[in-house]
Scaffold this motif. Sequence first.
Motif, mmCIF file in Angstrom:
data_model
loop_
_atom_site.group_PDB
_atom_site.id
_atom_site.type_symbol
_atom_site.label_atom_id
_atom_site.label_comp_id
_atom_site.label_asym_id
_atom_site.label_seq_id
_atom_site.Cartn_x
_atom_site.Cartn_y
_atom_site.Cartn_z
ATOM 1 N N GLU A 48 36.772 33.995 29.131
ATOM 2 C CA GLU A 48 35.849 35.089 28.838
ATOM 3 C C GLU A 48 34.425 34.739 29.296
ATOM 4 O OE1 GLU A 48 34.324 37.922 25.168
ATOM 5 O OE2 GLU A 48 35.925 36.482 24.801
ATOM 6 N N LYS A 49 33.999 33.508 29.071
ATOM 7 C CA LYS A 49 32.665 33.084 29.504
ATOM 8 C C LYS A 49 32.548 33.124 31.027
ATOM 9 C CE LYS A 49 31.564 30.331 25.478
ATOM 10 N NZ LYS A 49 31.148 29.028 24.943
ATOM 11 N N LEU A 50 33.579 32.665 31.724
ATOM 12 C CA LEU A 50 33.561 32.707 33.189
ATOM 13 C C LEU A 50 33.571 34.140 33.702
ATOM 14 C CD1 LEU A 50 36.048 29.789 33.913
ATOM 15 C CD2 LEU A 50 33.604 29.828 34.484
ATOM 16 N N SER A 51 34.324 34.993 33.030
ATOM 17 C CA SER A 51 34.372 36.398 33.410
ATOM 18 C C SER A 51 33.028 37.077 33.184
ATOM 19 C CB SER A 51 35.471 37.106 32.616
ATOM 20 O OG SER A 51 35.505 38.474 32.915
ATOM 21 N N ASN A 52 32.413 36.829 32.034
ATOM 22 C CA ASN A 52 31.106 37.413 31.728
ATOM 23 C C ASN A 52 30.037 36.968 32.714
ATOM 24 O OD1 ASN A 52 32.152 38.804 29.538
ATOM 25 N ND2 ASN A 52 31.491 37.294 28.041
ATOM 26 N N ALA A 53 30.182 35.755 33.250
ATOM 27 C CA ALA A 53 29.234 35.238 34.243
ATOM 28 C C ALA A 53 29.513 35.817 35.631
ATOM 29 C CB ALA A 53 29.304 33.716 34.285
ATOM 30 N N GLY A 54 30.654 36.487 35.789
ATOM 31 C CA GLY A 54 31.012 37.061 37.078
ATOM 32 C C GLY A 54 31.683 36.073 38.014
ATOM 33 N N TYR A 55 32.138 34.938 37.490
ATOM 34 C CA TYR A 55 32.745 33.903 38.332
ATOM 35 C C TYR A 55 34.232 34.115 38.543
ATOM 36 C CZ TYR A 55 28.377 31.335 37.634
ATOM 37 O OH TYR A 55 27.061 30.948 37.595
ATOM 38 N N ILE A 56 34.870 34.834 37.628
ATOM 39 C CA ILE A 56 36.282 35.176 37.807
ATOM 40 C C ILE A 56 36.503 36.627 37.399
ATOM 41 C CG2 ILE A 56 37.095 32.798 37.434
ATOM 42 C CD1 ILE A 56 38.043 33.664 34.658
ATOM 43 N N GLU A 57 37.536 37.212 37.965
ATOM 44 C CA GLU A 57 37.990 38.549 37.569
ATOM 45 C C GLU A 57 39.255 38.363 36.745
ATOM 46 O OE1 GLU A 57 38.778 40.884 41.022
ATOM 47 O OE2 GLU A 57 36.679 41.002 41.587
ATOM 48 N N VAL A 58 39.349 39.085 35.656
ATOM 49 C CA VAL A 58 40.520 38.993 34.784
ATOM 50 C C VAL A 58 41.237 40.337 34.800
ATOM 51 C CG1 VAL A 58 41.328 38.580 32.436
ATOM 52 C CG2 VAL A 58 39.384 37.276 33.333
ATOM 53 N N THR A 59 42.529 40.296 35.103
ATOM 54 C CA THR A 59 43.359 41.492 35.114
ATOM 55 C C THR A 59 44.491 41.296 34.117
ATOM 56 O OG1 THR A 59 42.897 41.772 37.462
ATOM 57 C CG2 THR A 59 44.737 43.038 36.564
ATOM 58 N N LYS A 60 44.613 42.228 33.205
ATOM 59 C CA LYS A 60 45.680 42.154 32.205
ATOM 60 C C LYS A 60 46.747 43.178 32.572
ATOM 61 C CE LYS A 60 42.680 40.447 28.613
ATOM 62 N NZ LYS A 60 43.266 39.296 27.979
ATOM 63 N N THR A 61 47.966 42.686 32.756
ATOM 64 C CA THR A 61 49.096 43.526 33.117
ATOM 65 C C THR A 61 50.289 43.146 32.230
ATOM 66 O OG1 THR A 61 49.883 41.979 34.805
ATOM 67 C CG2 THR A 61 48.328 43.657 35.530
ATOM 68 N N PHE A 62 51.438 43.665 32.609
ATOM 69 C CA PHE A 62 52.676 43.297 31.946
ATOM 70 C C PHE A 62 53.659 42.790 32.988
ATOM 71 C CE2 PHE A 62 50.781 46.003 28.803
ATOM 72 C CZ PHE A 62 51.136 45.408 27.609
ATOM 73 N N LYS A 63 54.415 41.776 32.615
ATOM 74 C CA LYS A 63 55.447 41.208 33.480
ATOM 75 C C LYS A 63 56.698 41.073 32.622
ATOM 76 C CE LYS A 63 56.014 37.292 36.587
ATOM 77 N NZ LYS A 63 55.380 36.055 37.040
ATOM 78 N N ASN A 64 57.738 41.806 32.966
ATOM 79 C CA ASN A 64 58.962 41.834 32.158
ATOM 80 C C ASN A 64 58.661 42.207 30.705
ATOM 81 O OD1 ASN A 64 60.518 41.045 34.387
ATOM 82 N ND2 ASN A 64 60.131 38.890 33.959
ATOM 83 N N LYS A 65 57.840 43.221 30.543
ATOM 84 C CA LYS A 65 57.457 43.758 29.236
ATOM 85 C C LYS A 65 56.643 42.777 28.386
ATOM 86 C CE LYS A 65 61.298 46.958 29.026
ATOM 87 N NZ LYS A 65 62.427 47.459 28.251
ATOM 88 N N ARG A 66 56.102 41.756 29.008
ATOM 89 C CA ARG A 66 55.255 40.791 28.301
ATOM 90 C C ARG A 66 53.857 40.831 28.902
ATOM 91 N NH1 ARG A 66 58.072 35.326 26.666
ATOM 92 N NH2 ARG A 66 59.378 36.249 25.070
ATOM 93 N N PRO A 67 52.835 40.633 28.071
ATOM 94 C CA PRO A 67 51.476 40.611 28.602
ATOM 95 C C PRO A 67 51.304 39.480 29.616
ATOM 96 C CG PRO A 67 51.470 40.644 26.199
ATOM 97 C CD PRO A 67 52.883 40.439 26.631
ATOM 98 N N CYS A 68 50.559 39.766 30.661
ATOM 99 C CA CYS A 68 50.294 38.783 31.713
ATOM 100 C C CYS A 68 48.818 38.894 32.107
ATOM 101 C CB CYS A 68 51.193 39.037 32.912
ATOM 102 S SG CYS A 68 50.967 37.856 34.246
ATOM 103 N N THR A 69 48.093 37.809 31.975
ATOM 104 C CA THR A 69 46.678 37.779 32.332
ATOM 105 C C THR A 69 46.521 37.003 33.630
ATOM 106 O OG1 THR A 69 46.046 37.844 30.006
ATOM 107 C CG2 THR A 69 44.378 37.067 31.560
ATOM 108 N N ILE A 70 45.948 37.657 34.630
ATOM 109 C CA ILE A 70 45.718 37.037 35.938
ATOM 110 C C ILE A 70 44.225 36.792 36.102
ATOM 111 C CG2 ILE A 70 45.944 37.316 38.450
ATOM 112 C CD1 ILE A 70 48.643 37.189 37.070
ATOM 113 N N CYS A 71 43.877 35.582 36.518
ATOM 114 C CA CYS A 71 42.484 35.214 36.771
ATOM 115 C C CYS A 71 42.313 34.957 38.259
ATOM 116 C CB CYS A 71 42.111 33.965 35.992
ATOM 117 S SG CYS A 71 42.271 34.156 34.218
ATOM 118 N N LYS A 72 41.262 35.526 38.815
ATOM 119 C CA LYS A 72 40.991 35.389 40.251
ATOM 120 C C LYS A 72 39.532 34.997 40.434
ATOM 121 C CE LYS A 72 41.226 37.926 44.572
ATOM 122 N NZ LYS A 72 41.548 39.167 45.232
#
Length: 94
Positions: A48-72
């Motif tokens: 969350e701190k890295l995302s707030n700083a703009g250093y990573i993008e966080v995408t929350k999706t589902f994979k096989n009906k389970r939450p999946c968080t991708i960081c880029k």
Amino acid sequence: MFKGLNPILHSELRLAVVSLLISIQEADFMYIMEQTKSTGGNLSVQIEKLSNAGYIEVTKTFKNKRPCTICKITADGIRAFEEYVQAIKSYIEK
């Protein structure tokens, strides 16, 4: 702390996350947790701190009906990491 070192990246876990993403561009939460040997709660806070700083993008999706968080990693994240590395090098070269 050395003057000139980015306080966002000057945390062991945040630096580990950014270092990992520099090499692979993006990863899911579980992979990052395994690679950094961190706990889920601690990693969530640091992401969350890295995302707030703009250093990573966080995408929350589902994979096989389970939450999946991708960081880029973002361009700002790459730039911040490169500046951090240069700052460290400048201390070594003195």
